[in-house]
Write a protein that holds these residues in place. Sequence first.
Motif, PDB file in Angstrom:
ATOM      1  N   GLY A 233     -12.027  -9.673  16.395  1.00  0.00           N
ATOM      2  CA  GLY A 233     -13.500  -9.832  15.955  1.00  0.00           C
ATOM      3  C   GLY A 233     -14.207 -11.067  16.955  1.00  0.00           C
ATOM      4  O   GLY A 233     -13.576 -11.763  17.434  1.00  0.00           O
ATOM      5  N   SER A 235     -17.849 -13.812  16.420  1.00  0.00           N
ATOM      6  CA  SER A 235     -18.614 -14.003  15.610  1.00  0.00           C
ATOM      7  C   SER A 235     -19.178 -15.345  16.190  1.00  0.00           C
ATOM      8  O   SER A 235     -18.668 -16.153  16.661  1.00  0.00           O
ATOM      9  N   VAL A 242     -21.494 -10.577  13.995  1.00  0.00           N
ATOM     10  CA  VAL A 242     -20.024 -10.250  13.808  1.00  0.00           C
ATOM     11  C   VAL A 242     -19.781  -8.689  14.188  1.00  0.00           C
ATOM     12  O   VAL A 242     -20.490  -7.811  13.901  1.00  0.00           O
ATOM     13  N   ASN A 243     -18.687  -8.679  15.229  1.00  0.00           N
ATOM     14  CA  ASN A 243     -18.087  -7.306  15.333  1.00  0.00           C
ATOM     15  C   ASN A 243     -16.478  -7.280  15.246  1.00  0.00           C
ATOM     16  O   ASN A 243     -15.937  -8.431  15.467  1.00  0.00           O
ATOM     17  N   TYR A 265     -22.140  -6.100  12.413  1.00  0.00           N
ATOM     18  CA  TYR A 265     -23.135  -6.822  11.507  1.00  0.00           C
ATOM     19  C   TYR A 265     -24.072  -7.873  12.207  1.00  0.00           C
ATOM     20  O   TYR A 265     -23.713  -8.558  13.021  1.00  0.00           O
ATOM     21  N   TYR A 736     -20.311 -18.349  20.502  1.00  0.00           N
ATOM     22  CA  TYR A 736     -19.578 -17.157  19.715  1.00  0.00           C
ATOM     23  C   TYR A 736     -18.256 -17.537  20.238  1.00  0.00           C
ATOM     24  O   TYR A 736     -17.916 -18.029  21.430  1.00  0.00           O
ATOM     25  N   SER A 738     -14.068 -15.379  19.704  1.00  0.00           N
ATOM     26  CA  SER A 738     -13.764 -14.139  19.627  1.00  0.00           C
ATOM     27  C   SER A 738     -12.200 -14.404  19.375  1.00  0.00           C
ATOM     28  O   SER A 738     -11.515 -15.431  20.131  1.00  0.00           O
TER      29      SER A 738
END
Length: 771
Positions: A233, A235, A242-243, A265, A736, A738
């Motif tokens: 993910g 974020s 969010v992926n 999202y 972000y 990951s």
Amino acid sequence: MKTKYVLVLALFLLPFRSLILSAQEIKGRVYAADENKPLIGATMRVLTEDSVYVTGFTTDEKGRFRSDIKLDNFWLEISYVGYEKNVVLVQNSDRKNVDLGIILLALDSINLESVEVVAQGMVHKTGKIMAYPSAKQVEAATSSLGLLKSMMLPQLFVDPVQESISISGVSGVIYRINGVNASLQEVKALNPQQIARVDYSQLPSMRELDSNSGVLDFILKEPRVGTSLSFGGVSAFTTGFVNGNVNFRTNYKQSQFSIDYNVNYRDYSERRTDELETYSYPDGSVLTRDKRGEFAPFGYTDHNIAVGYLYKNDKDMVNIRFNNQIGSNYNRNRQQMFQEQQLIGQRDIHSSFSSYIPSLDFTYSRKMKNNQGVEVNLVGTLANTDYERTLTDHLDGQTLSEINNMTDGHQKSLIGEVYYWHEGEKVNISAGLRSTYQYASNLYGVNEEVNLKNYNAYPYVQLQGSLGKVSYTAGTGLRFQQQKQGNESVNYWRNTSSLSLSYKQKYWNLQYSVNFRPLFPSLSSLSEVVQEIDSLSIMRGNHSLTPYNTLRNQVNFSVWDNKKFATVLTLVADRSFHPIQQDIFYSPTENRFIFQENNQDYDVNYGAQMIVQMTDILDLFMFQVFGGWNYYKSKGEAYEHTLNNFYYGAYLAMTYKGFQINGTWRKPMKSLYGQYVMTSENNSSINATYKWKNLNVGMGIMFPFTKGSEYRTEQLNQIVTSDRNVLIRNNRNMFYVSLSYNINWGRSIFQSNKRLQNSDRVNSILKVNDN
């Protein structure tokens, strides 16, 4: 031992002149990459440095070979009919024994002699580029998209964070794994260490030409594991971004079971739209509105869930996949409206859209003798959508106007395709027939129901081969479409054709391609319905729209030095004949400005792009710079517009063992379509990743040193002009992180050979665009 593993890895990365080793006894095994089975009788040819044949031998019933070679330097060529050959330069000064391990040969799409190696492990073929990642790139990559970005492939733009891929010159991307059509979710689930090379093309085959999509094919270098589980993910800390994904595969005997889940999202609180509009009335009066936006919420959530089963033996393959797409988005747009610097009202727009699209995909494939086969694909899709929009203009507590748009949409479709292929020694032949039936029943408001039917058939045939140093791909097809609304129906017949020619020399390659294809109006454009935009304007469909044709010419000229440098020059000339573009006119009877699509005269685009890149600078750095120019001209019954646009960008990366740092910056591009000038996103990012065994971690920042992500749309119509600017401030300096992890256990040589993948992504609802 270290030398042995370096050689094994390099054989997968560079199929020609890519490796220098020393050896006395050479041994190994040759396998087919598409099936992971031994190739019996594969030819091993030993050549001097001047390419003079010395000796040869073949593999045994288990694909094994062994030989003593006593030349100081020689070429070892591994080949098999219908597969791409590997060639390695061997220097024999140290006289060490080398076990090459398993050498995988990939299926060859055209005559072997049309292959030419270019810099950084890239190979030119007719209609595509074959790119081999370096060992350092694979070692440092934390995802398949991250590996793709670090390879810096010309005309391919990758954003691993936003999970987007685009190919210059085409409108979409078709994904494949080992020649098998796949989804982006399946591509994201690939482990970078599995990827031997990436084939990509701006020039779609006849199967894809009706969709104007490029092709991106991931060729794997290792057998698939028995069971694999991966999750990951991305974020952001400062906003709702969010992926995420979870992917599971397990093999049992001749069956494979799979489950894939992906979520995207977004939840933004600071999104603003500013717009300046000018309305010109027939009596000569002019109304100007300055709509100054306020920050308001915007977001969406998309879930993709797929469950699959696959059975395969030596000749037959059955693939069943149940896909579920669940999506929802919301948008609130708040603006202060001024006229001659006077506040005339506040505007508040609420809109939402939700959808559930389940589909069942069934494929059967049969291999036959003489390198030929047939495949059948059936896809059934249901789509249920719900669209709501409320616009309210008010001032000092009083409502000036209120508009409500509601649509309940239902659509079902069935897609069927039969595909035949024959891979010969000189010429490859493929042919097929695809047929689509779509039915849409949409309820606008509470009592306006619109029923639309669409039937489409597309037979096609394609040839690939070479004549000396010139390789060619030629194909043609016939598009038939029947459109029906209520009791009225209309039939259309259109031709689709393409031709690609490629000429190669030692350090350069010249390629020319031309394709001619029709484009058909969408179901939403054909709807004879009216949607209110605001108190001044409305939009409506047009059932009289007709298909139009596009002609695209492209020249690619590539130069390389087989070491670190490569450059690609691309020239394009496109023309659309009677394209579907939006008109705006004033209706005295309705006292509104009408937005409606019509067939116009033509759209023209001439362009040039130059890409220069270098790799392995100080054994650490690589960079790519690009720039280009586009000239657009658009002519309709009541307008004529032109646009010149220059753009440029750069990508820089540093790789050291498991660490990788990269940065991207692109000047936003402008494009002209009809009467609209659109400016692309102001893309920029800085990213750092670290890979340790099966654990991948990373962090980065998007849109650094900017106000946020920005988008601009200019409307050039003489009756209604506008300049709309959208800003998402939440993306400004968006930090972000990951995280991903892969688990693999067991081992299997199970492979899928599914070639066809169809899906229905058509939206039949006529909607107002407030973004």
